[in-house]
Design a protein around this motif. Structure first.
Motif, PDB file in Angstrom:
ATOM      1  N   GLY A  42      20.289   5.164   5.378  1.00  0.00           N
ATOM      2  CA  GLY A  42      21.392   5.521   4.492  1.00  0.00           C
ATOM      3  C   GLY A  42      20.989   6.284   3.248  1.00  0.00           C
ATOM      4  N   PHE A  43      19.771   6.835   3.226  1.00  0.00           N
ATOM      5  CA  PHE A  43      19.292   7.550   2.047  1.00  0.00           C
ATOM      6  C   PHE A  43      19.427   9.057   2.228  1.00  0.00           C
ATOM      7  CE2 PHE A  43      16.553   3.644   1.994  1.00  0.00           C
ATOM      8  CZ  PHE A  43      17.176   3.050   0.908  1.00  0.00           C
ATOM      9  N   SER A  44      19.596   9.752   1.121  1.00  0.00           N
ATOM     10  CA  SER A  44      19.720  11.207   1.158  1.00  0.00           C
ATOM     11  C   SER A  44      18.393  11.915   0.920  1.00  0.00           C
ATOM     12  CB  SER A  44      20.736  11.668   0.107  1.00  0.00           C
ATOM     13  OG  SER A  44      20.309  11.289  -1.203  1.00  0.00           O
ATOM     14  N   SER A  45      17.388  11.175   0.451  1.00  0.00           N
ATOM     15  CA  SER A  45      16.085  11.791   0.178  1.00  0.00           C
ATOM     16  C   SER A  45      15.017  10.710   0.154  1.00  0.00           C
ATOM     17  CB  SER A  45      16.090  12.522  -1.164  1.00  0.00           C
ATOM     18  OG  SER A  45      16.183  11.596  -2.234  1.00  0.00           O
ATOM     19  N   ARG A  50      12.592   4.557  -4.328  1.00  0.00           N
ATOM     20  CA  ARG A  50      13.060   3.836  -5.513  1.00  0.00           C
ATOM     21  C   ARG A  50      13.951   2.657  -5.126  1.00  0.00           C
ATOM     22  NH1 ARG A  50      12.513   9.118  -7.854  1.00  0.00           N
ATOM     23  NH2 ARG A  50      14.426   9.851  -6.871  1.00  0.00           N
ATOM     24  N   ALA A  51      14.835   2.851  -4.162  1.00  0.00           N
ATOM     25  CA  ALA A  51      15.714   1.763  -3.733  1.00  0.00           C
ATOM     26  C   ALA A  51      14.923   0.667  -3.036  1.00  0.00           C
ATOM     27  CB  ALA A  51      16.798   2.305  -2.803  1.00  0.00           C
ATOM     28  N   ARG A  52      13.952   1.049  -2.234  1.00  0.00           N
ATOM     29  CA  ARG A  52      13.167   0.049  -1.503  1.00  0.00           C
ATOM     30  C   ARG A  52      12.300  -0.769  -2.448  1.00  0.00           C
ATOM     31  NH1 ARG A  52      10.338   1.998   3.798  1.00  0.00           N
ATOM     32  NH2 ARG A  52      10.209  -0.290   3.969  1.00  0.00           N
ATOM     33  N   ARG A  53      11.842  -0.168  -3.518  1.00  0.00           N
ATOM     34  CA  ARG A  53      11.099  -0.945  -4.513  1.00  0.00           C
ATOM     35  C   ARG A  53      11.987  -2.007  -5.144  1.00  0.00           C
ATOM     36  NH1 ARG A  53       7.309   3.115  -8.155  1.00  0.00           N
ATOM     37  NH2 ARG A  53       5.670   3.498  -6.580  1.00  0.00           N
ATOM     38  N   GLU A  54      13.229  -1.647  -5.432  1.00  0.00           N
ATOM     39  CA  GLU A  54      14.146  -2.635  -6.010  1.00  0.00           C
ATOM     40  C   GLU A  54      14.457  -3.744  -5.001  1.00  0.00           C
ATOM     41  OE1 GLU A  54      15.006  -2.920  -9.189  1.00  0.00           O
ATOM     42  OE2 GLU A  54      13.529  -1.291  -9.341  1.00  0.00           O
ATOM     43  N   GLU A  55      14.582  -3.405  -3.725  1.00  0.00           N
ATOM     44  CA  GLU A  55      14.757  -4.424  -2.691  1.00  0.00           C
ATOM     45  C   GLU A  55      13.561  -5.368  -2.671  1.00  0.00           C
ATOM     46  OE1 GLU A  55      17.400  -1.839   0.558  1.00  0.00           O
ATOM     47  OE2 GLU A  55      15.234  -2.071   0.832  1.00  0.00           O
ATOM     48  N   ASP A  56      12.369  -4.803  -2.749  1.00  0.00           N
ATOM     49  CA  ASP A  56      11.146  -5.601  -2.726  1.00  0.00           C
ATOM     50  C   ASP A  56      11.071  -6.513  -3.943  1.00  0.00           C
ATOM     51  OD1 ASP A  56       8.630  -6.119  -1.328  1.00  0.00           O
ATOM     52  OD2 ASP A  56       7.640  -5.149  -3.013  1.00  0.00           O
ATOM     53  N   ARG A  57      11.409  -5.969  -5.100  1.00  0.00           N
ATOM     54  CA  ARG A  57      11.384  -6.767  -6.326  1.00  0.00           C
ATOM     55  C   ARG A  57      12.324  -7.971  -6.211  1.00  0.00           C
ATOM     56  NH1 ARG A  57       9.913  -4.644 -11.124  1.00  0.00           N
ATOM     57  NH2 ARG A  57      10.611  -2.553 -10.556  1.00  0.00           N
ATOM     58  N   ALA A  58      13.524  -7.744  -5.687  1.00  0.00           N
ATOM     59  CA  ALA A  58      14.499  -8.821  -5.562  1.00  0.00           C
ATOM     60  C   ALA A  58      14.043  -9.886  -4.558  1.00  0.00           C
ATOM     61  CB  ALA A  58      15.856  -8.250  -5.139  1.00  0.00           C
ATOM     62  N   ALA A  59      13.505  -9.446  -3.430  1.00  0.00           N
ATOM     63  CA  ALA A  59      13.056 -10.392  -2.405  1.00  0.00           C
ATOM     64  C   ALA A  59      11.920 -11.261  -2.915  1.00  0.00           C
ATOM     65  CB  ALA A  59      12.618  -9.627  -1.151  1.00  0.00           C
ATOM     66  N   VAL A  67       0.820  -1.206   0.000  1.00  0.00           N
ATOM     67  CA  VAL A  67       0.000   0.000   0.000  1.00  0.00           C
ATOM     68  C   VAL A  67       0.856   1.259   0.000  1.00  0.00           C
ATOM     69  CG1 VAL A  67      -1.697   1.334   1.318  1.00  0.00           C
ATOM     70  CG2 VAL A  67      -1.944  -1.163   1.092  1.00  0.00           C
ATOM     71  N   PHE A  68       1.806   1.343   0.948  1.00  0.00           N
ATOM     72  CA  PHE A  68       2.599   2.569   1.104  1.00  0.00           C
ATOM     73  C   PHE A  68       3.921   2.423   0.347  1.00  0.00           C
ATOM     74  CE2 PHE A  68      -0.130   2.449   4.911  1.00  0.00           C
ATOM     75  CZ  PHE A  68      -0.835   3.623   4.682  1.00  0.00           C
ATOM     76  N   ALA A  69       3.812   2.514  -0.977  1.00  0.00           N
ATOM     77  CA  ALA A  69       4.989   2.342  -1.832  1.00  0.00           C
ATOM     78  C   ALA A  69       5.172   3.504  -2.786  1.00  0.00           C
ATOM     79  CB  ALA A  69       4.865   1.037  -2.626  1.00  0.00           C
ATOM     80  N   GLY A  70       4.464   4.608  -2.541  1.00  0.00           N
ATOM     81  CA  GLY A  70       4.515   5.734  -3.457  1.00  0.00           C
ATOM     82  C   GLY A  70       5.482   6.821  -3.045  1.00  0.00           C
ATOM     83  N   LEU A  71       5.831   7.653  -4.010  1.00  0.00           N
ATOM     84  CA  LEU A  71       6.671   8.817  -3.737  1.00  0.00           C
ATOM     85  C   LEU A  71       5.865   9.866  -2.973  1.00  0.00           C
ATOM     86  CD1 LEU A  71       8.468   9.232  -7.165  1.00  0.00           C
ATOM     87  CD2 LEU A  71       9.577   8.670  -4.999  1.00  0.00           C
ATOM     88  N   TRP A  94       2.658  -2.237  -6.491  1.00  0.00           N
ATOM     89  CA  TRP A  94       2.836  -1.111  -5.569  1.00  0.00           C
ATOM     90  C   TRP A  94       1.762  -0.058  -5.801  1.00  0.00           C
ATOM     91  CZ3 TRP A  94       7.978  -1.348  -8.398  1.00  0.00           C
ATOM     92  CH2 TRP A  94       8.774  -2.380  -7.884  1.00  0.00           C
ATOM     93  N   LEU A  95       1.094   0.323  -4.719  1.00  0.00           N
ATOM     94  CA  LEU A  95       0.178   1.445  -4.789  1.00  0.00           C
ATOM     95  C   LEU A  95       0.955   2.739  -4.571  1.00  0.00           C
ATOM     96  CD1 LEU A  95      -2.981   0.106  -2.899  1.00  0.00           C
ATOM     97  CD2 LEU A  95      -2.477   0.093  -5.353  1.00  0.00           C
TER      98      LEU A  95
END
Length: 232
Positions: free
Chosen positions: A51-54, A60-69, A32-36, A79-80
Motif C-alpha cells: 500500500g505504499f507509493s514509494s 518510514r512507515a515500517r520503522r514506526e510499525e516496528d517501534r510500536a510492536a 539490518v535492512f532498515a535503511g532508505l 536500525w542499521l
C-alpha cells in the motif's frame, strides 16, 4: 540479562521471537535492512502490495510499525542503514559483519546473541553469514532462531540443519521454557499492518505456532554457505 537480537527486516524479530522477546524485556532488537534506498522515490512490487507509493514512504512507515510492536514487548529498536535486496543495493557480508561487530562491542561478552538460521530469503542468508562472521570475532553465548514463515516450507528446515552441520555447526534445541504469550505476540504482529496486507489471508499463520531456537557449537573456522537469491 541484556541480549542482542538480530533481525533481517522490520518484522522478522517479532514474527520469529515475539514470545521470547516478551519474556526478555530490555532486549535490543537490531534490524539490518532498515535503511532508505539510494532512490527513495522508487516503488517496488512488494511495497505496492503493502500500500505504499514509494520506498521512502515504506521504510518510514515500517520503522514506526516496528517501534510500536517492540514497545508492546518492552524491547528497544535499533536500525542499521542497509537497504534490503528489493531495492537493488545489497551490501556485502563483510560490511554487515563489521556493523554487527560494532554493536557487539557495546555488549558484555556474556550477553547473549540471537540471530536467524538464514532460511530461504537471500537477505536472511546474508544476515546469518554476517552474524557468524561477527560472532567468530566477538564470541559469546548465542542462539539461532527459526525464520518464521519460511520455516514452514516442506523440508527446508531439515536441509538447513544438515547444511549447518556440514559447515561445522552442531545445533541443539534450546531448552529454555519461555512462557507462552500468544495474545500479546498477536497484538505485536498486528502492528506490522502493511506487511500483513501483502501476505494476504493466512499468509502469516506461522507466527502463531511455537517458536524454536537452537543453541550451537561451531569450529572457529566454520564457513558459511553461499547466498541464495530469493525475493521476499
Amino acid at each position: 540479562m541484556p541480549a542482542l537480537l538480530i533481525s533481517p527486516h522490520l518484522d522478522d524479530a517479532v514474527f520469529s521471537c515475539g514470545e521470547w522477546l516478551q519474556s526478555h524485556p530490555g532486549t535490543r532488537v537490531l534490524t539490518v535492512f532498515a535503511g532508505l534506498p539510494p532512490d527513495p522515490g522508487q516503488r517496488t512490487d512488494w511495497d505496492a502490495q503493502c500500500g505504499f507509493s514509494s520506498a521512502g514512504e515504506a521504510v518510514r512507515a515500517r520503522r514506526e510499525e516496528d517501534r510500536a510492536a517492540l514497545a508492546l514487548l518492552g524491547c528497544e529498536p535499533c536500525w542499521l542503514s542497509f537497504g534490503d535486496s528489493q531495492y537493488g543495493a545489497t551490501p556485502t557480508v563483510d560490511a554487515v559483519a563489521r556493523a554487527l561487530e560494532a554493536e557487539l562491542e557495546r555488549h558484555a561478552a556474556q550477553d547473549p546473541l540471537l540471530f536467524p538460521m538464514g532460511l530461504f530469503h537471500s537477505d536472511h542468508r546474508l544476515v546469518h553469514e554476517a552474524c557468524m562472521a561477527a560472532w567468530r570475532r566477538r564470541p559469546r553465548p548465542a542462539l539461532m532462531y527459526e525464520d518464521a514463515l519460511y520455516r514452514g516450507i516442506p523440508g527446508l528446515l531439515q536441509e538447513r540443519l544438515a547444511e549447518l552441520l556440514r559447515q561445522g555447526c552442531t545445533l541443539t534445541p534450546d531448552k529454555e521454557m519461555t512462557p507462552r504469550a500468544e495474545a500479546l505476540k498477536a497484538r505485536a504482529v498486528q502492528c506490522y499492518a502493511s506487511q500483513l496486507r501483502a501476505f494476504g489471508p493466512g499468509g502469516h499463520d506461522d507466527t502463531a505456532r511455537p517458536e524454536r531456537r537452537w543453541r550451537f557449537d561451531a569450529r572457529p573456522d566454520a564457513a558459511s554457505a553461499p547466498q541464495q537469491e530469493d525475493d521476499r
